[in-house]
Write a protein that holds these residues in place. Sequence first.
Motif, PDB file in Angstrom:
ATOM      1  N   VAL A   1      62.718  34.862  15.198  1.00  0.00           N
ATOM      2  CA  VAL A   1      62.190  35.410  16.443  1.00  0.00           C
ATOM      3  C   VAL A   1      63.166  36.417  17.048  1.00  0.00           C
ATOM      4  O   VAL A   1      64.386  36.246  16.980  1.00  0.00           O
ATOM      5  CB  VAL A   1      61.896  34.276  17.447  1.00  0.00           C
ATOM      6  CG1 VAL A   1      61.265  34.823  18.719  1.00  0.00           C
ATOM      7  CG2 VAL A   1      60.960  33.248  16.806  1.00  0.00           C
ATOM      8  N   ALA A   2      62.627  37.484  17.644  1.00  0.00           N
ATOM      9  CA  ALA A   2      63.441  38.526  18.279  1.00  0.00           C
ATOM     10  C   ALA A   2      62.647  39.116  19.443  1.00  0.00           C
ATOM     11  O   ALA A   2      61.464  38.806  19.625  1.00  0.00           O
ATOM     12  CB  ALA A   2      63.815  39.611  17.277  1.00  0.00           C
ATOM     13  N   VAL A   3      63.305  39.943  20.227  1.00  0.00           N
ATOM     14  CA  VAL A   3      62.638  40.615  21.342  1.00  0.00           C
ATOM     15  C   VAL A   3      62.763  42.118  21.161  1.00  0.00           C
ATOM     16  O   VAL A   3      63.827  42.644  20.831  1.00  0.00           O
ATOM     17  CB  VAL A   3      63.211  40.162  22.711  1.00  0.00           C
ATOM     18  CG1 VAL A   3      64.706  40.399  22.802  1.00  0.00           C
ATOM     19  CG2 VAL A   3      62.488  40.858  23.850  1.00  0.00           C
ATOM     20  N   LEU A   4      61.651  42.798  21.328  1.00  0.00           N
ATOM     21  CA  LEU A   4      61.574  44.259  21.254  1.00  0.00           C
ATOM     22  C   LEU A   4      61.416  44.780  22.677  1.00  0.00           C
ATOM     23  O   LEU A   4      60.583  44.283  23.439  1.00  0.00           O
ATOM     24  CB  LEU A   4      60.379  44.671  20.402  1.00  0.00           C
ATOM     25  CG  LEU A   4      60.155  46.171  20.150  1.00  0.00           C
ATOM     26  CD1 LEU A   4      61.254  46.732  19.259  1.00  0.00           C
ATOM     27  CD2 LEU A   4      58.789  46.400  19.509  1.00  0.00           C
ATOM     28  N   THR A   5      62.222  45.779  23.050  1.00  0.00           N
ATOM     29  CA  THR A   5      62.213  46.224  24.436  1.00  0.00           C
ATOM     30  C   THR A   5      62.227  47.746  24.541  1.00  0.00           C
ATOM     31  O   THR A   5      62.617  48.441  23.596  1.00  0.00           O
ATOM     32  CB  THR A   5      63.428  45.654  25.195  1.00  0.00           C
ATOM     33  OG1 THR A   5      63.299  45.930  26.591  1.00  0.00           O
ATOM     34  CG2 THR A   5      64.736  46.276  24.694  1.00  0.00           C
ATOM     35  N   ASN A   6      61.805  48.245  25.698  1.00  0.00           N
ATOM     36  CA  ASN A   6      62.013  49.666  26.016  1.00  0.00           C
ATOM     37  C   ASN A   6      62.687  49.804  27.377  1.00  0.00           C
ATOM     38  O   ASN A   6      62.611  50.833  28.004  1.00  0.00           O
ATOM     39  CB  ASN A   6      60.696  50.454  25.973  1.00  0.00           C
ATOM     40  CG  ASN A   6      59.653  49.916  26.936  1.00  0.00           C
ATOM     41  OD1 ASN A   6      59.953  49.168  27.859  1.00  0.00           O
ATOM     42  ND2 ASN A   6      58.405  50.299  26.709  1.00  0.00           N
ATOM     43  N   ARG A   7      63.342  48.723  27.831  1.00  0.00           N
ATOM     44  CA  ARG A   7      64.000  48.708  29.123  1.00  0.00           C
ATOM     45  C   ARG A   7      65.456  48.283  29.004  1.00  0.00           C
ATOM     46  O   ARG A   7      65.801  47.440  28.185  1.00  0.00           O
ATOM     47  CB  ARG A   7      63.293  47.735  30.076  1.00  0.00           C
ATOM     48  CG  ARG A   7      61.892  48.153  30.468  1.00  0.00           C
ATOM     49  CD  ARG A   7      61.920  49.389  31.369  1.00  0.00           C
ATOM     50  NE  ARG A   7      60.611  49.685  31.917  1.00  0.00           N
ATOM     51  CZ  ARG A   7      59.716  50.487  31.330  1.00  0.00           C
ATOM     52  NH1 ARG A   7      60.014  51.046  30.180  1.00  0.00           N
ATOM     53  NH2 ARG A   7      58.558  50.718  31.901  1.00  0.00           N
ATOM     54  N   ILE A   8      66.291  48.880  29.833  1.00  0.00           N
ATOM     55  CA  ILE A   8      67.675  48.443  29.992  1.00  0.00           C
ATOM     56  C   ILE A   8      67.747  47.717  31.327  1.00  0.00           C
ATOM     57  O   ILE A   8      67.541  48.325  32.382  1.00  0.00           O
ATOM     58  CB  ILE A   8      68.661  49.618  29.971  1.00  0.00           C
ATOM     59  CG1 ILE A   8      68.531  50.403  28.662  1.00  0.00           C
ATOM     60  CG2 ILE A   8      70.091  49.118  30.152  1.00  0.00           C
ATOM     61  CD1 ILE A   8      69.385  51.647  28.612  1.00  0.00           C
ATOM     62  N   GLU A   9      68.005  46.433  31.295  1.00  0.00           N
ATOM     63  CA  GLU A   9      68.057  45.661  32.529  1.00  0.00           C
ATOM     64  C   GLU A   9      69.226  46.100  33.404  1.00  0.00           C
ATOM     65  O   GLU A   9      70.256  46.529  32.889  1.00  0.00           O
ATOM     66  CB  GLU A   9      68.181  44.169  32.210  1.00  0.00           C
ATOM     67  CG  GLU A   9      66.990  43.592  31.455  1.00  0.00           C
ATOM     68  CD  GLU A   9      65.712  43.625  32.280  1.00  0.00           C
ATOM     69  OE1 GLU A   9      65.819  43.570  33.526  1.00  0.00           O
ATOM     70  OE2 GLU A   9      64.635  43.711  31.682  1.00  0.00           O
ATOM     71  N   PRO A  10      69.103  45.993  34.727  1.00  0.00           N
ATOM     72  CA  PRO A  10      70.154  46.467  35.629  1.00  0.00           C
ATOM     73  C   PRO A  10      71.510  45.841  35.369  1.00  0.00           C
ATOM     74  O   PRO A  10      72.548  46.469  35.574  1.00  0.00           O
ATOM     75  CB  PRO A  10      69.633  46.073  37.016  1.00  0.00           C
ATOM     76  CG  PRO A  10      68.165  45.980  36.863  1.00  0.00           C
ATOM     77  CD  PRO A  10      67.939  45.495  35.459  1.00  0.00           C
TER      78      PRO A  10
END
Length: 308
Positions: free
Chosen positions: A292-301
């Motif tokens: 399992v992994a996470v795909l993102t298009n955001r950089i968290e603050p």
Amino acid sequence: PLSVFAREIVGSCVTPDSITSARRAIAGDVDQMVDDRALYDLLIRPTLELTRSRHLIVIADAALQHVPFAALLDGQTQRRVIETMTVALAPSASALEPAARSRGSRSVAAIALPTGDRSGTVALPEGEVELADIVREYPRSVEIDAERASLSAMADAAASADVIHIAGHTERQSGGGDAALVFRGRGAAGGPGTWSRIGAMRVRAPTAVLAACDTLRAPLSPQTTALSLGGGFLAAGANDVIGTLTPIADRDARALFSAVHRQLARGRTPAAALQTAQREAMAADSRAWRAVAVLTNRIEPEVRGGFP
């Protein structure tokens, strides 16, 4: 970013304070490498800026999409990457944008895809229990059973949910080999849930959880250019997609994804929620977390790390 060439891999690491790059020679096909320690030495160790990071976003060449970056092992410290930082994947550097502060996840739309005789697939007896576990974690929920599951029902439910969860099977389509979510009857109105059909929709839920096999892997074909199912959800408007790099057993999926939702419902970011669930699975001596992994298009603050 990590780019694979004929005889070398070129990697770069970007942090708020620096940019570093490294080149490593390779022998043979990197897409056949499976040793966690060797892959760490090849892909992670050259970018030593990561030792000061708490968050990692990986932008990897298509030849590396089989790599469970969270599981890579530092032979010197005997610690895996997930033990020291959160790990996320991103489709490209240009896709990354700063994320606003999250108010947390208060609602879920939980969708069960048909399995067994109804769809001509292997039955997933843990699926219904998995959804029941998940909806209990949130103050508000919508549950869609296998008989009502469709692309349109999914989009409608996602319009008012913070998290969308889909449990079931995927199948490869003819031609380009794209993966598709298996809805009722396969040929029923609405058709298969391919990445392209999902990407053309509007999915308003910020986080999607795809509890099915290979949802973060795109077909590797010189004739076609395709996204993974997770990439389709990002294109449709999701900010983060938690999915799978390899097949995962029914019982393991229930335990792992239920743990992820416990953390999401408590206000954790998707990467942090997955990290906690993976650490719990490691402590229980399970290897399923590697899938399992996470795909993102955001950089968290709060992110202060880099992406190799």
